[in-house]
Every structure is written in C-alpha cells, then in structure tokens.
Write a protein that holds these residues in place. Sequence first.
Motif, PDB file in Angstrom:
ATOM      1  N   ARG A 124     141.906 -33.628 -59.023  1.00  0.00           N
ATOM      2  CA  ARG A 124     142.098 -34.001 -57.624  1.00  0.00           C
ATOM      3  C   ARG A 124     141.431 -35.351 -57.360  1.00  0.00           C
ATOM      4  O   ARG A 124     140.321 -35.599 -57.816  1.00  0.00           O
ATOM      5  CB  ARG A 124     141.491 -32.959 -56.676  1.00  0.00           C
ATOM      6  N   ARG A 130     142.239 -39.814 -56.144  1.00  0.00           N
ATOM      7  CA  ARG A 130     143.113 -40.953 -56.408  1.00  0.00           C
ATOM      8  C   ARG A 130     142.962 -41.414 -57.859  1.00  0.00           C
ATOM      9  O   ARG A 130     141.921 -41.221 -58.484  1.00  0.00           O
ATOM     10  CB  ARG A 130     142.764 -42.122 -55.468  1.00  0.00           C
ATOM     11  N   ARG A 156     151.160 -31.683 -47.602  1.00  0.00           N
ATOM     12  CA  ARG A 156     151.388 -33.050 -48.094  1.00  0.00           C
ATOM     13  C   ARG A 156     150.689 -33.214 -49.421  1.00  0.00           C
ATOM     14  O   ARG A 156     149.531 -32.829 -49.570  1.00  0.00           O
ATOM     15  CB  ARG A 156     150.850 -34.090 -47.113  1.00  0.00           C
ATOM     16  N   VAL A 157     151.377 -33.765 -50.388  1.00  0.00           N
ATOM     17  CA  VAL A 157     150.788 -33.962 -51.712  1.00  0.00           C
ATOM     18  C   VAL A 157     151.218 -35.322 -52.259  1.00  0.00           C
ATOM     19  O   VAL A 157     152.328 -35.792 -51.973  1.00  0.00           O
ATOM     20  CB  VAL A 157     151.191 -32.804 -52.669  1.00  0.00           C
ATOM     21  N   ARG A 158     150.321 -35.962 -52.973  1.00  0.00           N
ATOM     22  CA  ARG A 158     150.652 -37.214 -53.653  1.00  0.00           C
ATOM     23  C   ARG A 158     150.314 -37.046 -55.123  1.00  0.00           C
ATOM     24  O   ARG A 158     149.215 -36.580 -55.463  1.00  0.00           O
ATOM     25  CB  ARG A 158     149.845 -38.378 -53.086  1.00  0.00           C
ATOM     26  N   THR A 179     146.484 -35.839 -54.854  1.00  0.00           N
ATOM     27  CA  THR A 179     145.763 -35.741 -53.588  1.00  0.00           C
ATOM     28  C   THR A 179     146.586 -34.807 -52.718  1.00  0.00           C
ATOM     29  O   THR A 179     147.811 -34.906 -52.720  1.00  0.00           O
ATOM     30  CB  THR A 179     145.682 -37.118 -52.888  1.00  0.00           C
ATOM     31  N   ALA A 180     145.924 -33.921 -51.985  1.00  0.00           N
ATOM     32  CA  ALA A 180     146.709 -32.992 -51.173  1.00  0.00           C
ATOM     33  C   ALA A 180     145.956 -32.569 -49.926  1.00  0.00           C
ATOM     34  O   ALA A 180     144.767 -32.259 -49.987  1.00  0.00           O
ATOM     35  CB  ALA A 180     147.075 -31.754 -51.988  1.00  0.00           C
ATOM     36  N   ASP A 181     146.652 -32.586 -48.804  1.00  0.00           N
ATOM     37  CA  ASP A 181     146.217 -31.871 -47.610  1.00  0.00           C
ATOM     38  C   ASP A 181     147.218 -30.729 -47.513  1.00  0.00           C
ATOM     39  O   ASP A 181     148.295 -30.876 -46.924  1.00  0.00           O
ATOM     40  CB  ASP A 181     146.283 -32.757 -46.358  1.00  0.00           C
ATOM     41  N   MET A 192     149.054 -38.249 -44.590  1.00  0.00           N
ATOM     42  CA  MET A 192     148.012 -37.356 -45.115  1.00  0.00           C
ATOM     43  C   MET A 192     146.855 -37.386 -44.101  1.00  0.00           C
ATOM     44  O   MET A 192     146.146 -38.392 -44.000  1.00  0.00           O
ATOM     45  CB  MET A 192     147.554 -37.882 -46.477  1.00  0.00           C
ATOM     46  N   LYS A 236     144.548 -26.207 -44.277  1.00  0.00           N
ATOM     47  CA  LYS A 236     145.105 -27.249 -45.144  1.00  0.00           C
ATOM     48  C   LYS A 236     144.758 -28.644 -44.617  1.00  0.00           C
ATOM     49  O   LYS A 236     144.683 -29.587 -45.390  1.00  0.00           O
ATOM     50  CB  LYS A 236     146.616 -27.085 -45.299  1.00  0.00           C
ATOM     51  N   TYR A 237     144.569 -28.751 -43.303  1.00  0.00           N
ATOM     52  CA  TYR A 237     144.127 -30.024 -42.732  1.00  0.00           C
ATOM     53  C   TYR A 237     142.625 -30.007 -42.456  1.00  0.00           C
ATOM     54  O   TYR A 237     141.945 -31.018 -42.572  1.00  0.00           O
ATOM     55  CB  TYR A 237     144.859 -30.316 -41.417  1.00  0.00           C
ATOM     56  N   PRO A 282     140.216 -30.817 -45.737  1.00  0.00           N
ATOM     57  CA  PRO A 282     140.169 -32.228 -46.172  1.00  0.00           C
ATOM     58  C   PRO A 282     139.619 -33.167 -45.100  1.00  0.00           C
ATOM     59  O   PRO A 282     138.905 -34.114 -45.429  1.00  0.00           O
ATOM     60  CB  PRO A 282     141.644 -32.552 -46.473  1.00  0.00           C
TER      61      PRO A 282
END
Lengths: 125, 326
Positions: free
Chosen positions: A18, A20, A38-40, A56-58, B223, B247-248, B251
């Motif tokens: 996890r 960048r 959301r994931v990158r 990266t993920a929220d 994000m 989920k928010y 982070p």
Amino acid sequence: MSAVRAVVLEHFRHPRNRGRLDGADASVEGANPLCGDRVRVELRAEQGTIADARFTADACALCVASASLLTERVRGMRLDAVSSVDERWLFASLEGEPPAPRRKCATLPLDTLRRAAASLHPSAQ
Amino acid sequence: MPNAFGLIDPNDPELRDEQAVALATLIGGSGGGSGKKIGAKMIVGRSGRIIGGVTIGGCVDAQVVEAADALMTDGGAGQRLLSISLDDDEAFEIGLTCGGTLDVLLTRVIPSSESDPTVAAHRRALELLEAGEAAVIVTPLDAPAETQTLPASEIPDAGTDSRVFLDRVAPPLTLVIVGAGQIAMTLTRLARELDMRTVVVDGRDRYATAARFPDAGEIRVGMPSEIVAELAPGKNAAVVLVAHDYKYELPVLRQVLRSPVGYIGLLGSRKRGAAVRDLLAAEGFTANELARVHTPIGLDLGGKRPEEVALSILAEVVAVRNGKRP
C-alpha cells in the motif's frame, strides 16, 4: 467468521504494497461510482516484467484485500502474463467468491490492474 | 453585511450608490450596551441604509446612528470617537439591565473614491483574506488619513507613541465535509449562513454534484484522503466525516490526526467511533491523537433529522472554535 472474512481482514489490517510508487511507469485509477470505492494501481516495469506494483485505496476491506493480494501476485510477473490473473484466481485467493452485490468491490482492483498493465503492454488486458 | 467581515467593498451593489457612508467600529467597551465583539462594524449610508451593528440594538445603537448621520452632514473632520458611558440607572431607563461604556470610532468614507484611505485599507484587507491570509487594519486615531492594512504576519511587536486601533480580520473557517450525503447537503446550507467556506469531498461524482450542493464553496471528487491531504486543513479549518463509511473515514483520519486542523468530527454511534479508534490505535496512533476525534459528532440536541444533525455538528464546531468545548 467466514473464510472470506478471515483473509479479507488480514489483508485489510496488514495490506501489502500500500502506498504510492515513486517512478511508476503506469498509474491508473478505478472507482465504483455508487459505493464510492476508489483504488489506484501503480506499476514499474523492467524489460517486460513488473518490477514493482503498489496500490492506494480509499475503499472497503474487500477492495483493499483484493488490491493487496493482486499486487503481491503480479510482482515479478511478465506483463504479457497478467491476463492470466483472473476472477477465478482472485476469488480462490479470497477463499471464496463474494456475494453478488459485493463482487464489484473485489473486482475493481483487478480491472484497474489490468488497465495499468495494458497501458504498458497491450496483451495484458 | 456587504461581506462576512463588515468591510467596505466599493464593488458591493449595496454601497455602490452611496455618496458617503459612516463606518462605525466598536473599539472598546465594558459591561452592558454592546454585546458585540471589539471590531464589530456598522455602515450607515447617507441614503439612510444601515448595515451591520456595533451594539445589541435599541437606544445605544440609535446614538451611534445619530452620530454617524451628523458626521456625514456636518463636514469637518472625517473621524470622531464616540464614547458612551451609562451607569446602571441610566442603562435601565433605556431598556438595558446594566450599565457600561462603549467606544465607537466613526469614520466618514466615500465608497466610490479609490483614494479614500478606509476604502484602500479595506480593499487591501479583502485581497489578503481572499488569499487566505489574516489582515490587520491599522487606524491611527489621531491621523485617520494614514489608515492602512498589513498582513497579520507583518505587524511589529514594538509599541508606538501614537494611539492606533488594530483591527484583525481573519479568513473564514473552512469546513471540509467528507461524504456527499444528505447531512452534507444541509451542512453546506447552514454553514453558508455562518460565513464558513465549505469544501465537499467524495469519491462519487454522482453524489458530489453542483445540483445537490448549490451552496458549497467547492466540490472535489477523487480519492478523499488525497484531496484532504492536498487541502492541508489548518487551525482555521474543521474536518467533518459524515460519509458513515470507514472506507473514507480511516484514510482521511490517517491524514488529519497528526495535522494542526482545529476540529475533527466523526458521524456515528459511540460504539462505531470506538471501533474506528481501535483500528487506528492498532496502526500506532496514540490515545491523545485519537482523542481529537469528536464522536459521536455534534452537540447532543436530541435530533435525528439530517437538518438537526447538521445543526448539532455546526454548533459543536462553533463551540470548539470559541473555546467553549475541548
């Protein structure tokens, strides 16, 4: 506790890869528009091989666990072999297929990974 | 008010047509009579228009308006210090429960004149505020023509021989709202009334829309944790997590728990709040850091409707900002 939940919780609490990725060759973001995951996925390639993969993920636990498992799986893999990583592999790694309403949470990182790989090598899609 | 700070903006339609106005600024006082903070302003227009206020109202306010009218029509000096002193009996006669003193600085201003020192000083203050910087309007009480505005960071510590009034104006509080649901919609509406700047953050572009948030200062989709990190909320900001979704929450909390942000609130029950704290504690966040999270969010007003919850959240943000809550 179900088998799915055990592996999901482990990877959610201790996600692998996890963060960048400096010097990434590909960086692709994916989202589930209604639930908000959301994931990158970011990849660094060397001579046709994935030298590094990070995410990266929220996102929910299932999505984070999926991204964690997938980035572990494709590190060191040839880009043209990424297409062999499919839902079957993913669900097996999650020790069970998620219920239908939650499949998208698990498959979002897979779709995003494939798009990232395809941006480096067309056959990876 | 023409703007949230009570400053004179010549571009404001309410002031554009005024040949002259008197700016009344509360610069000192004690006891009853005002009820306003030092720096409170009232603009009295030659047309009769009254904007803002320096007292709680009634007969004391009337004295200020009369003095302002006189300043505009009498000619002579462009500035006057109005001191009102009332003992308890005099105060009772005019409807107040106790006496006190009140010092109000009255300044004649020509809003359409760019060279008017007050107009120039207020314009500079508005520019600094627009850039997110606090400003200090320095008004020499014996030399009003020398009024000027400086960035708050440039005010020297050293004293001065002349009498000056330092009027500090700070940018409005920024309310960062994470989660674009119903409570968030109401929050933007109510926050606007409180002159807060709002930023709505969500990962879903179907929820975080201008149509759903016509009162939002800014809408950001992406994000959420990265957006909040980019916003870098400081002491003059509040982050409210109303997505009701870890989920928010997780982070974003990782981003703000070690930041100087002035307020952090998390929507949810005590049990839910404890679960989120436990997850973060396992990641190494300290008890002190986790104690910064107000959860359940908001003052307990007993309401469940989104409007009532939003009101309780803003009530708590205001209470914390004013030092009434930890």
